[in-house]
Design an enzyme around this catalytic site. Structure first.
Site, PDB file in Angstrom:
ATOM      1  N   HIS A  99     -34.169 -41.386 -23.778  1.00 60.10           N
ATOM      2  CA  HIS A  99     -34.310 -40.992 -25.255  1.00 60.10           C
ATOM      3  C   HIS A  99     -33.154 -39.755 -25.732  1.00 60.10           C
ATOM      4  CE1 HIS A  99     -34.951 -36.940 -22.790  1.00 60.10           C
ATOM      5  NE2 HIS A  99     -34.921 -35.990 -23.724  1.00 60.10           N
ATOM      6  N   ASP A 148     -38.836 -43.373 -19.051  1.00 56.63           N
ATOM      7  CA  ASP A 148     -37.823 -42.716 -19.996  1.00 56.63           C
ATOM      8  C   ASP A 148     -36.439 -42.917 -18.983  1.00 56.63           C
ATOM      9  OD1 ASP A 148     -35.748 -41.210 -21.584  1.00 56.63           O
ATOM     10  OD2 ASP A 148     -37.243 -39.434 -21.854  1.00 56.63           O
ATOM     11  N   SER A 245     -31.721 -32.776 -21.113  1.00 56.68           N
ATOM     12  CA  SER A 245     -31.924 -34.768 -21.048  1.00 56.68           C
ATOM     13  C   SER A 245     -31.227 -35.002 -19.933  1.00 56.68           C
ATOM     14  CB  SER A 245     -31.764 -34.941 -22.187  1.00 56.68           C
ATOM     15  OG  SER A 245     -33.401 -34.456 -22.316  1.00 56.68           O
ATOM     16  N   GLY A 246     -32.271 -36.293 -18.964  1.00 56.71           N
ATOM     17  CA  GLY A 246     -30.769 -36.943 -18.847  1.00 56.71           C
ATOM     18  C   GLY A 246     -30.066 -37.000 -17.530  1.00 56.71           C
TER      19      GLY A 246
END
Length: 303
Positions: A99, A148, A245-246
């Protein structure tokens, strides 16, 4: 032996310890204590939300504390340019969340900062690389954040050092649920409503939470997938949030000094809310996908 046979042999040898590169034959090892002073932790809040996520209420990480964490940056991103986190899993591959690239038409504008803890003072061990390609899971669904996960290839490899090390990726045989000492880290927001990324990497300890509990009616009510890992605290307070994120969910091996990346920061409802912990993409579940895509790209790019 032909080059393809040699490549497969080297790849299989690298996979034995859950990584795709040797960097001296190790992965998941933090820098010697001589590089940074021993840490004293006060567990602050870490928070999470849909979209780019970050550590809320964590504490500033010491230099070289998490030498596989990278910052994926974009010249149009506000503030210091930080977009998402990631984990260096080979000399030229980064594991991150799909994402992070939603709505992005030109990944070539991205660059990756490796080996830095503080953006304004990255230090002598930091390196910057451009992005060669991004590989997003073919079943990724942005509406429900399923599958994701993504891989990002650097334009050329980095050298390991006290500041740059490879992450160990949890494989199918690792008993993730038995791991006790787990942490998150990132440059995401330090409060739930903040829009600014901190200059220094933030870290916080979290607990792995049983997926069935996490998916119960009072918690996420069936929205969590079997390929997820749930981590945080039932009462909230410590979590990831926008900007993280990530980045990795990391757990120390119960019988050794090295650390496993067991999850990739994906989503959550709000930041650090009770019964709404962080949701991560399971590296154990996606191990074969990671392996296959790195293998195939290595074969394609071989001379």
């Amino acid at each position: 032996m032909n080059w393809l046979g040699l490549l497969v042999l080297l790849t299989v040898a690298g996979l034995a310890h859950g990584t795709w590169d040797n960097c001296g034959g190790t992965c998941g090892l933090r820098a010697p204590l001589s590089v940074y002073s021993p840490m004293t932790y006060s567990y602050g809040n870490v928070a999470y939300d849909y979209g780019n996520t970050r550590v809320v209420g964590g504490t500033g990480a010491a230099e070289a504390a998490w030498p596989w964490i990278v910052s994926i940056q974009h010249p149009w991103a506000p503030g210091l340019g930080h977009l998402c986190g990631g984990s260096l899993i080979s000399a030229d591959w980064v594991l991150t969340a799909a994402h992070c690239f939603d709505g992005m038409s030109n990944a070539s504008l991205l660059y990756v900062v490796i080996g830095a803890t503080q953006f304004t003072q990255p230090g002598p061990g930091a390196a910057v690389r451009n992005v060669k390609q991004v590989v997003i899971h073919q079943d990724y669904n942005p509406s429900i954040y399923s599958y994701d996960i993504a891989l990002l290839q650097l334009d050329h490899p980095v050298q390991c050092s006290s500041y740059i090390q490879l992450a160990c990726v949890a494989g199918p045989t690792l008993r993730v649920s038995e791991l006790i000492n787990c942490w998150v880290a990132g440059w995401g927001a330090t409060t739930a409503r903040s829009q600014d990324s901190p200059d220094r990497l933030q870290e916080a300890r979290v607990q792995l939470i049983d997926l069935q509990l996490c998916n119960s009616s009072d918690w996420y009510g069936g929205k969590v997938h079997i390929h997820n890992v749930c981590a945080g605290y039932p009462q909230g307070l410590i979590d990831t949030c926008q900007g993280d994120s990530g980045g990795p969910l990391m757990c120390q091996d119960n019988n050794a000094d090295y650390w496993w990346v067991v999850g990739v920061t994906s989503w959550g409802t709000g930041c650090a809310r009770s019964m709404r912990p962080g949701i991560y993409s399971s590296t154990k579940y996606f191990f074969d996908w990671i392996d296959y895509n790195m293998r195939m790209n290595a074969i394609k790019s071989a001379p």
